[in-house]
Design an enzyme around this catalytic site. Structure first.
Site, PDB file in Angstrom:
ATOM      1  NE  ARG A 179      -4.210  -2.116   1.783  1.00  5.88           N
ATOM      2  CZ  ARG A 179      -5.073  -2.852   2.704  1.00  5.88           C
ATOM      3  NH1 ARG A 179      -4.641  -2.522   4.217  1.00  5.88           N
ATOM      4  NH2 ARG A 179      -5.849  -3.497   2.261  1.00  5.88           N
ATOM      5  CE1 TYR A 204      -1.434  -2.618  -9.302  1.00  2.18           C
ATOM      6  CE2 TYR A 204      -1.602  -0.853  -7.896  1.00  2.18           C
ATOM      7  CZ  TYR A 204      -1.024  -1.502  -8.794  1.00  2.18           C
ATOM      8  OH  TYR A 204       0.338  -1.194  -9.299  1.00  2.18           O
ATOM      9  CD  GLU A 205      -1.705  -4.779  -3.371  1.00  3.19           C
ATOM     10  OE1 GLU A 205      -1.884  -5.417  -2.241  1.00  3.19           O
ATOM     11  OE2 GLU A 205      -1.234  -5.165  -4.196  1.00  3.19           O
ATOM     12  N   GLY A 206      -6.573  -2.761  -2.222  1.00  2.00           N
ATOM     13  CA  GLY A 206      -7.569  -2.300  -1.447  1.00  2.00           C
ATOM     14  C   GLY A 206      -7.995  -0.939  -2.165  1.00  2.00           C
TER      15      GLY A 206
END
Length: 593
Positions: A296, A440-442
């Site tokens: 993140r 992506y990655e949340g």
């Protein structure tokens, strides 16, 4: 062809003048091996690699893309050789522990080397990035034997790593994954299921790929409490540690994406593949979050890299492109028109991008410093404080840096006018490649929920209160010459403090409230953070002489006058109740009659 020159002067300024990195390193016995000269040499070498190796592959990699043939994935021409050079240069293990063949460099430094790769070729950068993340998860939770088996090979680049979380039906809600893990008599597990959106799920860069896979055992508790983590290698290992027979795992397809086309995003099928438990059963999510939190922050750095790349090209274009005359008279009377840089609106866009880059870089190094404290400090109280700060700032580093970077790249594209929409100038690829960093990655919406929910409401505002206290302590010490940034930052701190109290009260009465204002709250804290960074920048610049430093102060003034006022609008939106969002019937959204 697009241009890129690593902003080494700005990087040195942030490290040496703003954060006084050498003093910080020398004061810590675990970092005392590093000095400013060594750090500068590392950044200079990465600048050469980024400019000479990865930048020339960026457009060709996008045009060729990754491809799958007979169950094997191939990267674009030049990627394999570039990866070999990257690995041989020791870059994969730059921040890894020396015990496993790494160089033990601090995060404050590696965020800057990462920025250069993200600026020049984000698709390429994702391959080693996932390996580093996998290595971090293994180093934190794997057994000693597993570490000895996998980590040295990962850091030399002989083997790669992946993160296998998402399934067709399970994205953010990992508790409903269906991939199953059944224990074998020899202590291994048979892993069966399908994972999607797996970056580097298969490729031709490394001899073996070490998949870290989330799965559930047959008697696992429901939800996220029943998730376990497994090592599933592409090729099983022989008794002597060499690569053996193919495991029952492989790519079913690769996704056809909007951007980062040279990065192989795979659908991965596990058909009773042999896997090995990492840590304990049902405790896999904690191990994976070590990797996810690292990724993140890296996504925020991806945003910074793209924004820096976009700025450099837009600024060059604005200097070369002639259209119209200056409002105050011709600046280049010998030419048919003046450069578009004479126009106020063009300068507005460029300064917006430049301000974003300066603050984002400082913020990335600041978060990196907090991570270094958690890893290298021997002071338990300092480690706890830094851990709390990292918890608070990780969603901001991911979401705010990529949101502002995406807007910055749009501004840079607009400087080009119609040429910004044309492939040869590189702006349309830059925007396509960057868009995924917000997803992506949340997604950034999920990051906002994390900030307002787990990192603010759940702890009663303790994390943000400590952060604001730090900001006040430092900014109050600024000299009167810097009142412009001192007063603005202190006012922003008070406004965020007040709105946080308002959020805590509203959340008690209205369950829907926080979800609807989360993005605005994240941007409010992001703006406060950028103001704090500019206060640090202005302090360091005021102690020096020369045009370089005067420009830092001028840009800080621009931020205060032209960007920070957006905080007022965010605060107004946060004070609206959830009825404005939730009052519509569900039918309204699909009824077109």
């Amino acid at each position: 062809m697009p241009v890129y020159n690593a902003p080494l002067a700005d990087m040195r300024f942030i490290l040496n003048d703003v954060f006084k990195a050498e003093q910080f390193w020398q004061a810590n016995e675990n970092l005392a091996h590093l000095d400013a000269a060594t750090a500068e040499a590392i950044l200079e070498e990465m600048a050469k690699f980024a400019q000479n190796v990865t930048l020339p592959l960026n457009r060709s990699g996008d045009e060729e893309g990754a491809r799958i043939e007979n169950g094997n994935v191939f990267t674009p021409a030049g990627f394999k050789d570039a990866f070999r050079q990257y690995a041989e240069g020791g870059w994969i293990g730059l921040g890894a522990d020396e015990e496993w063949g790494g160089q033990g460099m601090p995060k404050m430094l590696t965020v800057l080397s990462d920025e250069m790769l993200f600026a020049t070729n984000p698709s390429f950068m994702l391959y080693p990035l996932l390996s580093v993340g996998a290595g971090m998860a293994l180093n934190s939770y794997a057994s000693q034997e597993q570490k000895e088996t996998y980590l040295p090979k990962i850091y030399t680049g002989e083997w790669a790593g992946t993160m296998c979380l998402t399934e067709p039906h399970a994205g953010t809600d990992l508790g409903i994954i269906k991939t199953k893990a059944e224990r074998n008599e020899d202590g291994s597990y048979s892993i069966t299921g399908t994972k999607i959106f797996i970056t580097g799920g298969d490729n031709d860069l490394a001899e073996n790929i070490i998949h870290l896979v989330l799965a559930k055992t047959p008697d696992a508790p429901a939800g996220s409490r029943g998730i376990s983590l497994f090592i599933v290698p592409k090729f099983l290992l022989n008794a002597d540690g060499t690569v053996g027979e193919r495991n029952a795992v492989g790519p079913g397809s690769i996704e056809h994406k909007m951007g980062i086309k040279a990065s192989a995003t795979c659908v991965m099928n596990f058909d009773a593949a042999k896997g090995y438990l990492v840590g304990k059963e049902n405790e896999g999510l904690a191990a994976m979050f070590v990797m996810m939190n690292y990724e993140r922050l890296s996504m925020g750095i991806q945003g910074l890299g793209a924004s820096e790349f976009a700025y450099q090209n837009a600024a060059q274009y604005a200097t070369d492109r002639i259209q119209g005359r200056s409002a105050t008279g011709a600046k280049s009377p010998q030419k048919a028109a003046d450069a578009i840089l004479v126009h106020g609106d063009v300068r507005r866009m460029l300064l917006n991008v430049r301000a974003n880059n300066e603050a984002s870089r400082a913020f990335a190094v600041y978060v990196g410093q907090q991570l270094d404290i958690t890893k290298f400090s021997t002071d338990a109280e300092a480690v706890k404080k830094a851990n709390d700060r990292v918890a608070l700032l990780t969603p901001i580093a991911k979401a705010y840096l990529t949101d502002t970077a995406f807007q910055a790249t749009l501004d840079a594209q607009m400087v080009f006018g119609g040429h910004g929409y044309i492939r040869e100038w590189g702006m349309e690829q830059c925007i396509r490649d960057l868009r995924i960093a917000q997803i992506y990655e949340g997604t950034n919406g999920v990051q906002s929920q994390d900030l307002i929910g787990r990192k603010t409401i759940k702890c009663g505002g303790a994390f943000i209160t400590e952060y604001i206290a730090e900001i006040r302590d430092e900014v109050n010490a600024l000299s009167s010459d810097l009142n412009f940034i001192k007063d603005a930052t202190l006012d922003a701190a008070t406004e965020v403090e007040v709105i946080t109290s308002y959020i805590l009260e509203q959340a008690k009465e209205d369950p829907d409230y926080s979800n609807g204002v989360a993005v605005d709250y994240l941007h409010a804290v992001g703006l406060l953070s950028f103001s704090y960074m500019f206060a640090k920048i202005a302090t360091a610049a005021s102690e020096k002489e020369g045009e370089f430093y005067q420009n830092k102060l001028a840009l800080a003034r621009y931020f205060v006058a032209r960007i920070l006022p957006d905080l007022k609008a965010r605060l107004i939106r946060i004070q609206t109740n959830s009825d404005l969002l939730m009052g519509f019937d569900e039918d309204y959204f699909t009824n077109q009659s």
